[in-house]
Design a protein around this motif. Structure first.
Motif, PDB file in Angstrom:
ATOM      1  N   GLY A   1       1.882   5.794   7.377  1.00  0.00           N
ATOM      2  CA  GLY A   1       2.185   6.619   6.211  1.00  0.00           C
ATOM      3  C   GLY A   1       2.420   8.066   6.582  1.00  0.00           C
ATOM      4  N   TRP A   2       1.761   8.974   5.844  1.00  0.00           N
ATOM      5  CA  TRP A   2       1.925  10.407   6.101  1.00  0.00           C
ATOM      6  C   TRP A   2       1.204  10.841   7.373  1.00  0.00           C
TER       7      TRP A   2
ATOM      8  N   ILE B   1       0.858  -1.185   0.000  1.00  0.00           N
ATOM      9  CA  ILE B   1       0.000   0.000   0.000  1.00  0.00           C
ATOM     10  C   ILE B   1       0.895   1.236   0.000  1.00  0.00           C
ATOM     11  N   ARG B   2       0.549   2.197  -0.837  1.00  0.00           N
ATOM     12  CA  ARG B   2       1.299   3.455  -0.882  1.00  0.00           C
ATOM     13  C   ARG B   2       0.380   4.593  -0.474  1.00  0.00           C
ATOM     14  N   ASP B   3       0.823   5.357   0.495  1.00  0.00           N
ATOM     15  CA  ASP B   3       0.032   6.463   1.037  1.00  0.00           C
ATOM     16  C   ASP B   3       0.371   7.754   0.306  1.00  0.00           C
TER      17      ASP B   3
ATOM     18  N   PRO C   1       9.506   8.705  -2.933  1.00  0.00           N
ATOM     19  CA  PRO C   1       9.428   9.275  -1.581  1.00  0.00           C
ATOM     20  C   PRO C   1       8.980  10.722  -1.541  1.00  0.00           C
ATOM     21  N   SER C   2       8.973  11.399  -2.688  1.00  0.00           N
ATOM     22  CA  SER C   2       8.511  12.779  -2.689  1.00  0.00           C
ATOM     23  C   SER C   2       6.987  12.872  -2.629  1.00  0.00           C
ATOM     24  N   VAL C   3       6.300  11.787  -3.005  1.00  0.00           N
ATOM     25  CA  VAL C   3       4.832  11.852  -3.042  1.00  0.00           C
ATOM     26  C   VAL C   3       4.151  10.689  -2.326  1.00  0.00           C
TER      27      VAL C   3
END
Length: 584
Positions: free
Chosen positions: A201-202, A108-110, A167-169
């Motif tokens: 995540g963020w 999963i990518r946040d 990693p920037s987004v």
């Protein structure tokens, strides 16, 4: 050693030859010079040969790659523009209940709502899906590509970030997706409020939850006929079977449902492995629904297939971890994997696999916490860049710790690559193995140093290129792997290392399975990129592809060429003769 009599998607090399780069170049200088092949011109290079299908046949006394296509430019198989590694978090799976539940590791990518594809103004009605946004085939990296974003996705570049580390987004999290058996014999994952990243995540929660994320699942299964796969939820959901689009529910929409009947696809073969790739996105408040229900037997091992069960070993748990004395456990300086070995016609055998540093060798990890099991499937060894260490893999009775002879063992190492700056190369060195398997379009360079064979990465990559499932491999992941086979072994010696020091973290992933063979059948969309087995023991090979048959004895080797092999030789000499005429 392995069941070769069935209709398999691989080719067997001559038993008189190992397809190592220097050996190939040394024995075929005329061909090397004529076609412009260089030792660096692998799948990510820029040589002038478009495709050399590495079917190693005995052509007189010389073993050659027999099929050459003279068009410009190498076919690209990934890795030349790697993205940086995102922050990786491992969710705590201790809350998972015991029993018959199946846990599949998903990525999963946040994201945040600043990304142009998330929490945007809704362009149209959201009662139906937006179909046709993606190309119908996955890319070589196993990820979808944008065909027509319409008003739903800003650009191919923004969509690329959905399922790639940046990693920037985005921030990457590994998550155990649990499927529960139902009373009607299906597997179900049902989440009426699907917020797996709350507190992760963020950490940018809205309305009490962390929205704005993508999910990808990669798995392999054996197709039996009659299977169904149903998704219900929001937002975007795409399902690919054998890399082909099968469910298309794109766009931001209300909760929708779609059922796939696998028999309707028309290209699956009963008893053969197939790949399942699921891509999902939660892009907009205020709800998140995710439900999968399927009759696919996702728990089945792809190495066990109709008429061709490959011996394999499953690494179940780590019972002790103190490789080289770096902990976290104390006591004996080894890693102990509790495993089970499976061979056709035999009961499963409990085995302890011990991995220790060979006496006299030095070991320095990057992060000793990475030693052990990764994502419940892979053995993992952490190693500081610019160092190497020799390891002993030995097998023992779990109760008595007495040494065990293991028949038909396979060890597969993954993701051999250059670091993104192309400064340091990962390699594995081996001695005493009986067979080696590489893809015919492999990116792995094979070199010989006396009795030692070195397998080195040649294309840039990162840990983000590692496979999520040992049997569901992308083209790039297959091309960066090598399988070593042992007829009978108590202890196998292997050296892992990198060539020069760098700031890049390094780890080596392995499984005790012939993964390139198990993964290749029914999954690989390109018939000319197939596993090539070298050094096979004496036996007759009959397959649906007319493969080369070889036989060998201790001191005398006889090579019997099939009609296909003789035709390849004739075509090669005719081609070479024609090429010489062009220079006259």
């Amino acid at each position: 050693m392995w069941p070769l009599q069935s209709a398999r998607g691989y080719r067997q090399a001559s038993s008189t030859h190992e397809p190592c780069v220097e050996d190939f170049v040394m024995k075929a200088p005329a061909m090397h010079a004529a076609v412009g092949l260089s030792t660096s011109a692998f799948g990510c290079g820029h040589g002038r040969v478009r495709n050399i299908t590495a079917v190693f046949v005995a052509c007189g006394t010389l073993t050659l790659a027999a099929a050459v296509s003279m068009s410009t430019g190498w076919r690209h198989y990934g890795g030349t523009h790697p993205v940086g590694m995102a922050e990786i978090e491992q969710l705590d799976a201790s809350e998972l209940a015991e029993g018959d539940k199946l846990s599949i590791d998903v990525v999963i990518r946040d994201f945040t709502d600043d990304h142009p594809d998330f929490e945007m103004d809704l362009p149209t009605a959201i009662q139906t899906a937006a179909t046709g946004l993606l190309h119908k085939k996955l890319g070589d990296d196993g990820k979808p590509t944008l065909k027509n974003g319409s008003t739903w996705i800003k650009s191919p570049e923004s969509f690329h970030q959905w399922y790639h580390d940046d990693p920037s987004v985005n921030r990457k999290v590994h998550y155990p997706l649990v499927l529960i058996p139902s009373a009607k014999g299906t597997l179900v994952a049902d989440h009426r409020a699907f917020f797996p990243l709350d507190g992760k995540g963020w950490g940018d929660e809205t309305l009490g939850h962390n929205f704005w994320f993508t999910l990808e699942l990669h798995h392999a299964f054996i197709y039996h006929g009659g299977e169904r796969f149903t998704f219900r939820g929001d937002d975007d959901l795409w399902v690919f079977i054998n890399k082909s689009l099968a469910i298309d529910l794109g766009g931001v929409h209300v909760e929708l449902e779609k059922t796939l009947v696998l028999d309707d696809l028309g290209f699956l073969k009963k008893g053969q492995p197939a790949s399942l790739d699921v891509f999902y996105a939660e892009r907009h408040t205020v709800e998140s629904h995710f439900r999968i229900e399927t009759t696919i037997k996702l728990w089945e091992e792809p190495c066990k297939q109709k008429g061709a069960e490959f011996p394999y070993m499953v690494l179940r748990t780590v019972t002790h971890s103190n490789l080289g004395g770096f902990g976290p456990d104390s006591g004996e300086e080894i890693i102990v994997y509790r495993a089970q070995a499976f061979r056709q016609g035999h009961h499963p055998q409990d085995v302890d696999l011990h991995v220790r540093v060979k006496p006299g060798s030095h070991y320095t990890p990057t992060d000793h916490a990475q030693n052990g099991l990764l994502h419940s499937d892979y053995g993992s060894i952490s190693l500081k860049a610019g160092t190497s260490t020799s390891l002993l893999f030995s097998f023992h009775d779990p109760k008595t710790q007495a040494p065990l002879d293991i028949k038909d063992l396979a060890l597969t190492f993954y993701n051999l690559h250059l670091d993104p700056g192309e400064k340091t190369t990962q390699f594995v060195e081996a001695i005493g193995y009986d067979t080696m398997t590489l893809m015919s379009h492999t990116e792995v360079k094979c070199t010989k140093h006396g009795d030692v064979t070195r397998f080195s990465g040649t294309c840039p990559g990162t840990e983000g290129d590692e496979p999520a499932n040992p049997a569901a491999l992308t083209l790039t992941q297959k091309n960066r792997a090598v399988t070593l086979g042992y007829d009978r072994v108590q202890t196998a010696e292997l050296t892992v290392g990198t060539t020069v020091a760098s700031d890049t973290d390094n780890r080596f992933l392995f499984v005790a399975k012939p993964a390139l063979l198990c993964a290749a059948m029914g999954i690989n969309p390109e018939a000319d990129n197939i596993p090539v087995i070298t050094g096979l023991p004496t036996q007759t090979t009959t397959t649906s592809r007319g493969l080369v048959s070889t036989s060998s004895t201790n001191d005398h080797t006889t090579t019997t060429r099939s009609l296909a092999a003789k035709v390849c030789c004739a075509i090669y000499w005719l081609w070479l003769f024609g090429l010489l005429l062009l220079f006259l």
